[in-house]
Motif scaffolding. Structure first.
Motif, PDB file in Angstrom:
ATOM      1  N   ARG A 237       0.829  -1.205   0.000  1.00 52.51           N
ATOM      2  CA  ARG A 237       0.000   0.000   0.000  1.00 52.51           C
ATOM      3  C   ARG A 237       0.863   1.255   0.000  1.00 52.51           C
ATOM      4  O   ARG A 237       0.566   2.238  -0.695  1.00 52.51           O
ATOM      5  N   CYS A 240       2.377   1.592  -3.373  1.00 52.49           N
ATOM      6  CA  CYS A 240       1.356   2.045  -4.317  1.00 52.49           C
ATOM      7  C   CYS A 240       1.155   3.558  -4.219  1.00 52.49           C
ATOM      8  O   CYS A 240       0.979   4.237  -5.232  1.00 52.49           O
ATOM      9  N   GLY A 241       1.200   4.085  -2.999  1.00 54.69           N
ATOM     10  CA  GLY A 241       1.072   5.533  -2.830  1.00 54.69           C
ATOM     11  C   GLY A 241       2.207   6.280  -3.513  1.00 54.69           C
ATOM     12  O   GLY A 241       1.990   7.269  -4.228  1.00 54.69           O
ATOM     13  N   ASP A 242       3.436   5.801  -3.317  1.00 55.66           N
ATOM     14  CA  ASP A 242       4.586   6.414  -3.989  1.00 55.66           C
ATOM     15  C   ASP A 242       4.453   6.305  -5.502  1.00 55.66           C
ATOM     16  O   ASP A 242       4.749   7.254  -6.240  1.00 55.66           O
ATOM     17  N   THR A 244       1.749   5.996  -7.313  1.00 52.62           N
ATOM     18  CA  THR A 244       0.680   6.868  -7.812  1.00 52.62           C
ATOM     19  C   THR A 244       1.162   8.306  -7.946  1.00 52.62           C
ATOM     20  O   THR A 244       0.913   8.981  -8.954  1.00 52.62           O
ATOM     21  N   ARG A 245       1.883   8.783  -6.921  1.00 53.31           N
ATOM     22  CA  ARG A 245       2.422  10.152  -6.982  1.00 53.31           C
ATOM     23  C   ARG A 245       3.470  10.288  -8.084  1.00 53.31           C
ATOM     24  O   ARG A 245       3.527  11.307  -8.789  1.00 53.31           O
TER      25      ARG A 245
END
Length: 364
Positions: A237, A240-242, A244-245
């Motif tokens: 998770r 995934c955040g990294d 996405t950015r």
């Protein structure tokens, strides 16, 4: 003290443990549901592919996480050993299975040597696989002193450094340091598999370094991810955040909005800087000796110096590299303590004098 050992599962890790134990004079017996693998391990000199006639000091269960509980239960029912351990890459599920299934949970302690290769099977085994590596031991609330002492002794016999953790802490850490990195390597390698024609000649050392571990056994790694799914999901998770950015920033850089590119570049730089800083945490702390070498003005001398010192794990300190008042290049090297004497001798043989102190050392 471990004088006799039964290795159940003669893959890469099991056979490597057996080879290391045999080198230390331990009597080793080998067992595997694949008789061919056991015979190969025997042919390598890892032990005898036959059951012990009497209980051994320690049985090592070298099977995937889901199989540890049932295999250990069967071994204890047969009274194969006085103590038991395993080498599975996940510790929580095997521990719960052992506590539920094993006739004598006190005789078991979970173990995980933090070493491996991208190849599998006994033919990939080596007695040196564990030298200097961490070997995690995860005693449960029911683990007895004899089991813990025997598993600790085995780790030391193999040249590893024992480290005690509880199973939950272990699983959280290996999700970050092992399981998700393997998945990331597989994601990159999967892109290569589906890449266009002509990809192969363009695959350099960088992509080979990133994808090397993706060649591991998919079946084994599926079981590892399943067994440690909650911890793996938590790390994914965050990744995934990294990602996405990063994707959003790169799309801005690819688009026409020039005003937004500054922020996008800062996002990319932030990720790269955090990545560079993170690599420092993968390097185990070790005592290092600073060396100071003063070079003359011969072109290429610095390159020759670094080439001569590189096999010993020497690194150059850019902050400590400067020119003195005479225009000579002063180089500061960081050398592992254990290799310092050998490096000084190697440099002397090549024509340099290295000073371990703060005084000058001149090239000859």
């Amino acid at each position: 003290m471990v004088r006799s050992l039964l290795v159940i599962g003669t893959g890469l890790v099991g056979t490597s443990v057996a080879l290391a134990a045999r080198r230390a004079g331990v009597t080793v017996f080998l067992d595997d549901i694949d008789a061919h693998a056991a015979r190969l391990a025997e042919a390598l000199g890892a032990g005898l592919a036959e059951p012990p006639r009497h209980p051994v000091d320690l049985a090592l269960v070298a099977v995937p996480p889901a199989q540890v509980g049932p295999v250990l239960r069967d071994a204890q029912q047969q009274q194969a050993a006085r103590s038991y351990t395993d080498v599975a890459g996940v510790k929580g599920e095997p521990e719960r299975d052992v506590l539920r299934l094993a006739p004598d949970p006190a005789a078991y302690v979970g173990g995980h040597p933090m070493a491996g290769r991208e190849r599998s099977g006994p033919m990939a085994a080596t007695a040196d696989l564990f030298l200097g590596k961490t070997w995690v031991l995860c005693p449960s609330e029911r683990t007895g002193a004899e089991a813990l002492a025997s598993a600790t002794a085995l780790a030391e016999i193999c040249g590893a450094v024992p480290l005690r953790l509880d199973s939950r802490a272990h699983d959280g850490l290996v999700a970050l340091t092992s399981h998700v990195p393997h998945l990331m390597a597989s994601l990159t390698a999967a892109r290569l598999y589906e890449g266009p024609a002509g990809t192969e000649p363009m695959a350099g050392q960088g992509v080979r370094d990133v994808t090397r571990i993706a060649a591991g056994d998919p079946g084994l790694w599926t079981d590892i991810v399943r067994s440690n799914a909650p911890a793996v999901a938590a790390v994914l998770r965050a990744v995934c955040g990294d990602l996405t950015r990063l994707l959003a920033a790169v799309e801005v850089l690819a688009g026409p909005d020039a005003e937004a590119r500054g922020e996008a570049l800062r996002t990319v730089t932030d990720l790269l800087e955090r990545g560079a800083a993170g690599t420092l945490r993968t390097r185990p702390a070790a005592a290092r000796t600073p060396l100071r070498v003063v070079l003359d003005s011969t072109p290429g001398d610095l390159g020759r110096l670094l080439w001569a010192a590189a096999p010993y794990g020497v690194t150059a300190d850019p902050a400590g590299t400067e020119f003195d008042d005479d225009g000579r290049l002063v180089v500061r090297l960081e050398v592992p303590d254990a290799a310092a004497t050998a490096v000084v001798a190697e440099l002397a043989a090549a024509g340099w004098s290295a000073d371990r102190c703060a005084h000058s050392a001149t090239a000859r």
